[in-house]
Design an enzyme around this catalytic site. Structure first.
Site, PDB file in Angstrom:
ATOM      1  N   ARG A 291       0.656  -1.458   0.154  1.00 34.19           N
ATOM      2  CA  ARG A 291      -0.016  -0.057  -0.095  1.00 34.19           C
ATOM      3  C   ARG A 291       0.831   1.665   0.046  1.00 34.19           C
ATOM      4  O   ARG A 291       0.658   2.413  -0.283  1.00 34.19           O
ATOM      5  CB  ARG A 291      -0.716  -0.083   1.142  1.00 34.19           C
ATOM      6  CG  ARG A 291      -2.251  -0.916   1.141  1.00 34.19           C
ATOM      7  CD  ARG A 291      -3.078  -1.044   1.895  1.00 34.19           C
ATOM      8  NE  ARG A 291      -2.785  -1.902   3.382  1.00 34.19           N
ATOM      9  CZ  ARG A 291      -2.816  -3.228   3.581  1.00 34.19           C
ATOM     10  NH1 ARG A 291      -3.711  -3.751   2.738  1.00 34.19           N
ATOM     11  NH2 ARG A 291      -1.769  -2.982   4.744  1.00 34.19           N
TER      12      ARG A 291
ATOM     13  N   GLU B  91       4.542 -11.210  15.117  1.00 35.49           N
ATOM     14  CA  GLU B  91       3.813 -11.705  16.254  1.00 35.49           C
ATOM     15  C   GLU B  91       4.513 -13.381  16.616  1.00 35.49           C
ATOM     16  O   GLU B  91       5.168 -14.249  17.270  1.00 35.49           O
ATOM     17  CB  GLU B  91       2.798 -11.905  16.563  1.00 35.49           C
ATOM     18  CG  GLU B  91       2.384 -11.959  17.546  1.00 35.49           C
ATOM     19  CD  GLU B  91       0.606 -11.533  17.730  1.00 35.49           C
ATOM     20  OE1 GLU B  91      -0.106 -11.301  16.885  1.00 35.49           O
ATOM     21  OE2 GLU B  91      -0.620 -12.505  18.781  1.00 35.49           O
TER      22      GLU B  91
HETATM   23  P1  AMP Z   1       3.898  -3.502  11.768  1.00 40.30           P
HETATM   24  O1  AMP Z   1       5.512  -3.980  11.412  1.00 40.30           O
HETATM   25  O2  AMP Z   1       3.321  -3.686  12.985  1.00 40.30           O
HETATM   26  O3  AMP Z   1       4.409  -1.380  11.776  1.00 40.30           O
HETATM   27  O4  AMP Z   1       2.666  -3.132  10.618  1.00 40.30           O
HETATM   28  C1  AMP Z   1       2.391  -2.459   9.672  1.00 40.30           C
HETATM   29  C2  AMP Z   1       1.981  -3.138   8.128  1.00 40.30           C
HETATM   30  O5  AMP Z   1       1.206  -3.588   8.264  1.00 40.30           O
HETATM   31  C3  AMP Z   1       1.580  -2.033   7.406  1.00 40.30           C
HETATM   32  O6  AMP Z   1       1.935  -1.763   6.093  1.00 40.30           O
HETATM   33  C4  AMP Z   1       0.108  -2.140   7.419  1.00 40.30           C
HETATM   34  O7  AMP Z   1       0.191  -1.993   5.851  1.00 40.30           O
HETATM   35  C5  AMP Z   1       0.062  -3.292   8.049  1.00 40.30           C
HETATM   36  N1  AMP Z   1      -1.390  -3.447   9.037  1.00 40.30           N
HETATM   37  C6  AMP Z   1      -0.458  -3.609  10.738  1.00 40.30           C
HETATM   38  N2  AMP Z   1      -2.177  -2.852  11.136  1.00 40.30           N
HETATM   39  C7  AMP Z   1      -3.110  -2.917  10.152  1.00 40.30           C
HETATM   40  C8  AMP Z   1      -4.238  -1.967  10.817  1.00 40.30           C
HETATM   41  N3  AMP Z   1      -4.470  -2.215  12.098  1.00 40.30           N
HETATM   42  N4  AMP Z   1      -5.066  -2.284   9.815  1.00 40.30           N
HETATM   43  C9  AMP Z   1      -4.777  -1.768   8.174  1.00 40.30           C
HETATM   44  N5  AMP Z   1      -3.221  -2.699   7.811  1.00 40.30           N
HETATM   45  C10 AMP Z   1      -2.550  -2.950   9.331  1.00 40.30           C
END
Ligand code: AMP
Length: 182
Positions: A66, A103
């Site tokens: 995205r 996770e």
């Molecule tokens: P993180 O590495 O945990 O910061 O997760 C970020 C990635 O996961 C991004 O590329 C987001 O597109 C996706 N992501 C994580 N949580 C969500 C959420 N609640 N809604 C949409 N996309 C999410």
């Protein structure tokens, strides 16, 4: 430069919450409803263009997948190059990679070794749709560093402020979330 109240109303109103996707307990922030709404998509991209016009960027780097949409549109608006940071195994030329913890298990992102061309210390904006735990963005910022460029800011359409991802990434780069989700 941050959002005006009117811009915030338009963009926030175009984000759709999907409860329990992809698993129970997660509220998925759906940005497809920004993209199919010309007023919201334009308001968002115009804001990003206005904010970053004065940053003297050399490149915008977007995170798979995205981050490509918002990042490539912004790069085009600013007249700078766009660089994709991809999930493992997708880039065809020589890559540099970085693992990060999920996770359960690990994931890996990659960048082309020559992504920023001959530019020394290229000024790069990192962009993705959302920061949650910050694992993906931290790995992406490390990749920019590893290939000799300078990540001048990390930008997200949404920042989940109830997790500590933003705080962790701020040890590496300034962080801007267009919309803060509390
Ligand atoms: P993180 O590495 O945990 O910061 O997760 C970020 C990635 O996961 C991004 O590329 C987001 O597109 C996706 N992501 C994580 N949580 C969500 C959420 N609640 N809604 C949409 N996309 C999410």
């Amino acid at each position: 430069m941050t959002l005006s109240t009117e811009q915030r109303t338009i963009i926030e109103g175009a984000i759709r919450d999907i409860p329990d996707f992809p698993k129970p307990g997660i509220i998925f922030k759906d940005i497809t409803t920004i993209l199919n709404n010309p007023e919201a998509y334009k308001t968002l991209q115009d804001h990003l263009r206005d904010r970053y016009a004065s940053y003297n960027l050399d490149y915008v780097a977007g995170i798979d997948a995205r981050g490509f949409i918002f990042g490539a549109t912004l790069a085009r608006d600013l007249g700078v190059g766009f660089v994709p940071i991809r999930k493992k195994g997708k880039l065809p030329y020589t890559t540099v990679s970085e693992k990060y913890a999920l996770e359960y298990g690990v994931d890996e992102v990659e960048i082309h070794i020559d992504a920023f061309g001959e530019t020394k210390n290229a000024r790069v904006l990192l962009i993705d749709d959302l920061i949650a735990t910050g694992g993906t963005a931290n790995a992406a910022a490390s990749l920019i560093d590893k290939v000799g460029a300078n990540c001048v800011e990390s930008c997200f359409i949404m920042g989940l402020t109830f997790l500590d991802g933003i705080k962790k990434l701020e040890e590496k780069t300034p962080v801007y979330s267009v919309i803060e989700v509390n």
